[in-house]
Design an enzyme around this catalytic site. Sequence first.
Site, short mmCIF file in Angstrom:
data_model
loop_
_atom_site.label_atom_id
_atom_site.label_comp_id
_atom_site.label_asym_id
_atom_site.label_seq_id
_atom_site.Cartn_x
_atom_site.Cartn_y
_atom_site.Cartn_z
CG ASN A 494 -2.24 -0.66 0.81
OD1 ASN A 494 -3.37 -0.19 0.52
ND2 ASN A 494 -2.05 -1.97 1.54
CG ASN A 517 -6.78 -8.52 1.28
OD1 ASN A 517 -7.39 -9.79 1.29
ND2 ASN A 517 -6.09 -8.35 0.43
CB ILE A 518 -12.53 -7.56 2.02
CG1 ILE A 518 -11.80 -6.77 0.85
CG2 ILE A 518 -12.38 -6.40 3.19
CD1 ILE A 518 -12.87 -5.81 0.18
CB CYS A 581 -6.73 -2.00 8.02
SG CYS A 581 -8.69 -1.13 8.06
CB SER A 582 -6.08 -0.16 3.43
OG SER A 582 -5.09 -1.15 3.57
CG ASP A 583 -9.94 2.18 2.59
OD1 ASP A 583 -9.51 3.03 2.02
OD2 ASP A 583 -10.20 0.98 2.04
N GLY A 584 -9.62 1.74 7.29
CA GLY A 584 -10.34 2.09 8.71
C GLY A 584 -11.86 1.90 8.98
CD1 TRP A 585 -13.63 0.07 5.24
CD2 TRP A 585 -14.33 1.92 4.76
NE1 TRP A 585 -13.32 0.38 3.64
CE2 TRP A 585 -13.74 1.60 3.56
CE3 TRP A 585 -14.82 3.37 4.71
CZ2 TRP A 585 -13.58 2.30 2.31
CZ3 TRP A 585 -14.49 4.26 3.45
CH2 TRP A 585 -13.88 3.59 2.49
CG ASP A 586 -13.49 -3.58 5.48
OD1 ASP A 586 -14.76 -3.47 5.85
OD2 ASP A 586 -13.05 -3.17 4.53
#
Length: 839
Positions: A494, A517-518, A581-586
Amino acid sequence: MSGTDPLSLLSKKKKEEAAKKPTGVPTPAPTTATSSSAHLGDVDDVFGSLSKSTGPRQGSTSAATSSLFGSGPPLETLPSRTTSAPSATGGSGSLFGEEDPFKANFASPSSSYGGYPSAPSASSSSYGPSGLSGRGEGEMRRRDEAKAAIGGALTNAFSAVNSLLKTGANTTSSAVPSSIPGQGLAALASPAFQGGIPPSQSQYKTTTFEDILPGEMVHAIMKECFLVVTNPLMELRGRLLATNYRLKFQTQRGVLRPELQWMRTVSYYDVPLGAIEDIKPEQSTSTAGVTEYKLKVCTKDLRTLMFVGTEFQDWRSTQEIVARLGVPGNSSLLFAIAHATAIWPKDQKSWVGQEVDGWSIYKANQEYARQGIPTDPDNNPSCPWKLSRLNADYQLCQTYPAVLVVPKAMSDNHLWAVARFRKRGRFPAMSWCGGPELEYASLWRCSQTTEGLMGSKCSEDYQFVESIRQGGRGIEGRDLLVIDLRPWKSAWANKAGGGGFENGHAKCRLVFGNIDNIHAVREAWRAMGNAVANVSDGDVGSWFKDMANSCWYDYIGAIMSSTHKVIKEILDHKSNVMVHCSDGWDRTAQVSSLSMLCLDSFYRTQEGFLILIQKEWCSFGHRFRTRLALGEPPSGEYSPVFIQWLECVYQLVKQAPQSFEFTPSFLLRLANEVFSNRYGTFLCDCEQDRQKMVAPDSISFWSVVLRSEDKATWQNPDYQPRRGAMVPSITQADYFVWEEYWWRFHPRGQQMASIKAAYQTVPPPLLATIASSAAATSPSAAAAAAAAAAAAAAAAAAAPAAPASEVYSPPPSAEAPALAFASDDEEEDPFSLPPAKKS
């Protein structure tokens, strides 16, 4: 043969044509749609009586001959659709008798099923999935049925019929639209199929059944339908209803074998449209030469259902309903809106007897005040944190809540600068504070930085992180624990793409959480589902191997490990922690909410648990709509992150069952309801969209489960309130397989006591408002109606739980609509069960 058999009809027709034909003059080819339609009408006349003579499974030669020349055995004794069966209602071979009110008229050239516009055909001369020019699907189907019924006896007759069909080769009618191009839900969700359907355009708007929900309406019916069961291998005969809420398969009374009764208990063939991950239309030709129309439905809860029909229009219409109402592309068009409208009294936004408004269950000011954060900073000078309303209009960060907690030392200008430096504007914001008891030690969440490979810095971000470190009253000079929840390789990848992490911050102790990740979560979830599906009684199998190879519990362990680090840092050192994390929502939402569940006993209560989900998941912008594909086709961003978190909660509940006021069965209910589209709680990706698009016109799920009669169904009778934190075990040897979730749709699971217990207590449903019309004229009448509804709900809660589908109940009053397809036949509905006898 009698004068009404196909040969006699055809012979008579040919004689009449020969008598009218001038001698020596050739018959000109039809040049207009009118003349072509006349010839096609001849074919309809020839095969009209034949289609009435054939049995329900008209693709079978034995079925057709049985219907023509004799009656077969009772339907309940037939194991599959290849055996003949007379109608359960008597009369001809039609399942509902010759006077079937569900036979749709598709003669309109400008519209398809139900009167709404059909998708444009690929070719104006193409009909049906075969794409054969000039041959309507109805004529082709009836020809195949007749071939199957009569066999070679009508070979010469069909040569004459084909000549009639050829005369309509240039016909351009759109009465039967072409098949949907491509396969899958994404292909269905094109603009031609999306959008809501006005109730007035449903020809089945008066159709109802026993467990129909307020606002639910039947829009399509596959009247001749078979559900393929693999264990044991057989086919269930019935019909498939497509409503604005679900696909519901109904079996006839008495045909469900004892070993399949569990399907009714768990509503196996009752699928909410929001729970459909993919639907694949297929066509094949049976051994009898008849086209079969199949719908393969893959769900988001690991079910795969294969429905087989014989009618093209029913098959096509069902697909359209799933596309239009299941994935309309707009959350405001989902079933939650119609459901709320049917329940709320006129001009009101709550139903009679509502106890709690779920939309206001989480009040940021009150929740942070409970944690020791004052509304007015001057009231508590010792607290290093303050409430900020800078994001009240969602301009600072569109995916954050309106009310946030930030360090007192940071000005509004600083916040704007930090938001620009963090990905998607998700700057560090407080999730939880321990108050004065823990010297204001707190948990913070955010997204990654945008420094990139060049390592660009932001002085305001540096000051913000330093303010978080200094804000606590813990060990003097201790570095701030920053947990980057990603694997370190992903973090560096990232960074190469413009992201970053806090490796350059002084006095920051950076730890990687190694949570995948997802995409990895999605594949692990599917692999775990395959491991369950591969289990078969009588075989050794490879359950432990398949479960280990799925890596599902490895990912659970990574979440639990990061949670453990957060808890120990705050409890043992009274120091602050920041996670991202990357976006902060998962992954961030998973770890922050799981940590808060362990740190704060309030979140282990019934109401507190709902506030936790509303705060950390809904308000802080977990993308429910995108991750769970709610109202839109699944994309590459689809991933059951929330389901994974629920299993983490399940591990905590199993380790300390007396510490939780709610039962594990409520977690299963959440896993079901999050896909249902019945309530507005999970429909959008952030607080801003939810408040604007669905909250004003839908019911919150929390309003439902916090009703007194509902709350009692998921309350833990062994709950012992204990103030303080709990530290979970992160050793995999202490993990439990979530049997209620993974095994609920597997025959083996029905032998497990935990699964049986999960379905024993059924919460009372919400009822369509009875007082909506009376409230405007008579408050006393409204109160009486409300009391009657409450009494009915209490009686339903006290009564033994009935099967979840085809139980027939007489209507409560003469004004109420007739239940359970009573118009199918004058006597009784073959798809209903008799009313339960009162003891």
